[in-house]
Scaffold this active site. Structure first.
Site, mmCIF file in Angstrom:
data_model
loop_
_atom_site.group_PDB
_atom_site.id
_atom_site.type_symbol
_atom_site.label_atom_id
_atom_site.label_comp_id
_atom_site.label_asym_id
_atom_site.label_seq_id
_atom_site.Cartn_x
_atom_site.Cartn_y
_atom_site.Cartn_z
ATOM 1 N N GLU A 1 78.333 82.322 88.580
ATOM 2 C CA GLU A 1 77.069 82.708 87.684
ATOM 3 C C GLU A 1 76.109 84.055 88.314
ATOM 4 O O GLU A 1 76.257 84.612 89.509
ATOM 5 C CB GLU A 1 76.889 81.290 88.620
ATOM 6 C CG GLU A 1 75.154 81.103 88.306
ATOM 7 C CD GLU A 1 74.658 79.759 88.896
ATOM 8 O OE1 GLU A 1 74.598 78.497 88.798
ATOM 9 O OE2 GLU A 1 73.592 79.889 90.154
ATOM 10 N N TYR B 1 69.161 82.582 82.051
ATOM 11 C CA TYR B 1 70.759 82.138 82.934
ATOM 12 C C TYR B 1 72.431 82.652 82.396
ATOM 13 O O TYR B 1 72.312 83.048 81.211
ATOM 14 C CB TYR B 1 70.075 80.447 83.233
ATOM 15 C CG TYR B 1 71.470 79.954 83.541
ATOM 16 C CD1 TYR B 1 72.014 79.742 84.689
ATOM 17 C CD2 TYR B 1 72.464 79.725 83.098
ATOM 18 C CE1 TYR B 1 72.491 79.244 85.594
ATOM 19 C CE2 TYR B 1 74.114 78.575 83.323
ATOM 20 C CZ TYR B 1 74.332 78.772 85.623
ATOM 21 O OH TYR B 1 74.952 77.782 86.318
#
Length: 377
Positions: free
Chosen positions: A188, A100
């Site tokens: 993101e 992530y």
């Protein structure tokens, strides 16, 4: 302004970040044609909301016929209030690891902050609750940007495979460049995927642009599509109401951005979950209150409303009359707590006594009361 995944990936690709091969389509025949060109594909509905995979809006298609069938099933459906009109047909890849990586704005340090975890590919909020130590961050000095040694340290603290460090540093620096160059509030990649052949790619993408900076990004402003916004936020925008939808069940209204933000914090601290941000502005006429309240009540999750008003130029008694008339016009049956302070607040609270509304002078008590009332609604 939120971008679709395929739009965010176009920005990433322009910035040199590797992405899977893919194509945006708007019909089932286009999906089949794209899958025939790409091979085994992932059919991904495009919507400004997460959780598509769990809801069946991301499907693996081994043949063009499967891609066509999945596309036909998704197009025209509604996902979390968003009508699906576009799909991303993307190559399926062999996964070795999922990480992530994100950049957002740290309000405390007033700087960009890079967030990383070795536990990618899942809901990062769930990771934050179940294993908060698995998420690490780096506050970035905007004068210099992230240094390579800082990014290697971030990767090490997050627990990434050391073999991935070099590519991680490269992707993280490019993501920061895309973030800054486009005045983003969020960039993101989840998952940031390492493939079996060792390549690192951005397998999914979210990208939010700061609305206040859109005036200098005509190329991004052209991507804005009102029909694809959150429907309540779009209606608020049309009526000139400052409103942001949140995932909770307590409607919040206040006269000024600061007092509304403070009210959100109070409700959260007392164990509630705000359903929105709504600023009624400096005035509190019947029409203004009615318009704002009607927007807040459009959210079916709302079980109670807290109105927090500080009287400066605005008088408490005028607000009280406005709220009473507005709730009567709208036929509101949900519990509403009205907190007042400042100019003629005592008079305003007295006006509300005996009505269906709950007057309160203390802000913390007001938050506790609306949470309790909403639980019983």
């Amino acid at each position: 302004m939120k971008l679709y995944e395929f739009q965010a990936k176009e920005l990433f690709a322009q910035g040199g970040i590797p992405i899977p091969r893919g194509r945006m389509v708007t019909d089932a025949e286009g999906a089949a044609a794209a899958a025939a060109e790409i091979g085994t594909s992932v059919v991904k509905a495009q919507a400004h909301a997460g959780g598509r995979g769990k809801a069946g809006f991301i499907k693996l298609a081994k043949t063009p016929e499967e891609a066509k069938g999945y596309a036909a099933g998704m197009l025209g459906q509604t996902f979390k209030g968003f009508l699906i009109g576009r799909l991303l047909i993307e190559e399926a890849v062999d996964i070795a690891a999922e990480y992530y990586l994100a950049i957002t704005v740290d309000r405390e340090s007033k700087s960009p902050v890079m967030i990383c975890s070795a536990k990618g590919g899942v809901d990062i909020e769930e990771v934050a609750e179940s294993d908060p130590d698995a998420i690490v961050s780096l506050v970035i000095d905007v004068a210099y940007g992230p240094w390579d040694f800082q990014l290697r340290d971030l990767a090490e603290r997050a627990g990434l495979d050391p073999k991935a460090y070099r590519q991680f540093v490269d992707v993280a620096k490019k993501l920061y460049d895309v973030f800054v160059r486009n005045d983003a509030s969020l960039a993101e990649i989840n998952p940031l995927m390492v493939l079996n052949d060792g390549r690192m790619i951005a397998a999914d993408a979210k990208f939010d642009v700061d609305d206040n900076a859109l005036f200098r990004h005509d190329e991004l402003l052209g991507l804005k599509e009102e029909a694809e916004e959150d429907p309540i936020e779009a209606e608020a925008h049309r009526q000139g109401v400052t409103y942001v939808r949140l995932p909770g069940d307590i409607g919040i209204m206040g006269n000024g951005a600061g007092i509304v933000m403070g009210t959100l914090d109070m409700v959260t601290r007392e164990g509630g979950a705000p359903a929105n941000f709504c600023d009624i502005g400096g005035g509190a006429s019947v029409e203004t209150v009615r318009k704002c309240l009607s927007i807040v009540l459009m959210n079916p999750n709302v079980k109670g409303v807290l109105i927090n008003v500080f009287g400066g130029i605005t008088r408490g008694d005028a607000v009280a009359h406005g709220v009473l008339e507005a709730t009567a016009q709208l036929g509101v049956t949900l519990p509403i707590v009205v907190r007042m302070a400042g100019t003629r607040a005592e008079e305003g609270l007295k006006i509300l006594e005996g009505s269906a509304l709950v007057p309160e002078g203390n802000p913390v008590e007001a938050a506790r009361k609306i949470i309790a009332l909403a639980k019983g609604a």
